[in-house]
Design a protein around this motif. Structure first.
Motif: not given
Length: 169
Positions: A91-100
């Motif tokens: 299982f792979v979960k992808v999370i994006a984070e706006d670093l600002l």
């Protein structure tokens, strides 16, 4: 070979920053690039579980749930959820984070089947997996249903391929 391992023993976290060459004309991560990241994280997880080389046997659908923008951090979490004789569901979960701003979103999820192979490229046995957390148990319990869907999808693909008549000059 170990008889069994815990799901957490195969846990992988892979983080990258999205740079301009990774993006399309809209400034978002190429889907193919994300799929490569997913395959890479799944392979590391499978190898960590089996302590053998692995190959990708299948990738379930990848639904792009939220865009990943240039400058975002993209974090993939992967672990083995179920094992067969030589195969592992990862299982792979992808999370994006706006670093600002610190805002984060789950952007994609996928299940991949990885197969452990020996030095001759032949399938080789893997340890069983032991789920511990509620999430791990839920994914483990539903794995056979996903495996049956994969099997039917593969059969349909093989039938389709075998029915094609390719007439090249």
């Amino acid at each position: 070979m170990e008889e069994s391992k815990k799901c957490k023993d195969s846990f992988v976290v892979k983080t990258s920053i999205v740079l301009p060459p990774d993006t399309n004309a809209y400034g978002t991560l190429f889907g193919g690039k994300l799929m490569a990241y997913i395959d890479d994280a799944a392979a590391i997880s499978g190898m960590r579980h089996a302590r053998k080389n692995v190959v990708t046997a299948s990738t379930d659908s990848v639904d792009f749930l939220h865009p990943i923008h240039q400058g975002d951090a993209v974090c993939l979490e992967a672990f083995v959820t179920y094992t067969g004789r030589s195969s592992m569901e990862v299982f792979v979960k992808v999370i994006a984070e706006d670093l600002l701003t610190g805002e984060s979103n789950v952007c994609a999820m996928s299940f991949l089947t990885m197969v452990a192979v020996d030095k001759n490229g032949k399938p080789t046995p893997v340890p069983a997996v032991i789920p511990e957390t509620d999430e791990e148990k839920s994914l483990y319990d539903s794995a056979k249903e996903r495996a049956e869907i994969r099997k039917k999808r593969k059969q349909a693909s093989m039938e389709r391929i075998n029915s094609y008549k390719l007439d090249f000059p």
